[in-house]
Design a protein around this motif. Sequence first.
Motif, short mmCIF file in Angstrom:
data_model
loop_
_atom_site.label_atom_id
_atom_site.label_comp_id
_atom_site.label_asym_id
_atom_site.label_seq_id
_atom_site.Cartn_x
_atom_site.Cartn_y
_atom_site.Cartn_z
N LYS A 47 0.83 -1.21 0.00
CA LYS A 47 0.00 0.00 0.00
C LYS A 47 0.87 1.25 0.00
N TYR A 48 2.06 1.15 0.54
CA TYR A 48 2.92 2.31 0.74
C TYR A 48 4.14 2.36 -0.17
N MET A 49 4.53 1.22 -0.71
CA MET A 49 5.71 1.19 -1.58
C MET A 49 5.68 -0.03 -2.48
N LEU A 84 9.13 4.06 -3.62
CA LEU A 84 8.15 4.60 -2.68
C LEU A 84 7.01 5.20 -3.46
N HIS A 85 5.77 5.01 -2.98
CA HIS A 85 4.62 5.65 -3.63
C HIS A 85 4.64 7.14 -3.35
N VAL A 88 3.77 8.68 0.07
CA VAL A 88 4.72 8.51 1.15
C VAL A 88 5.70 9.69 1.21
#
Length: 90
Positions: A47-49, A84-85, A88
Amino acid sequence: MRKLFQRKTSRDVAKDRLKILLISDRMNCSPEVMSMIRADITKVISKYMKIDAENMDIQINTKTNKSGRGKTSMLYANIPILELHAAVHK
């Protein structure tokens, strides 16, 4: 170093299965439970990266407490991060 989109060899698959079996044996949980833990960790972190789930390494170690009366289990995860998204970075 293995290429990102290269298929795993049967040796690599067998090695991964053996790791899961050894970990599950130490923790008294089934390989199915270890696979579910791995899948859940992958889902949450993703979900985050962007991660390299194929090369993710999860270990559960048990050590005796300083008093010698009990044991503590610890989960270690080595998760290669590819990107990384954007959310973030904010």
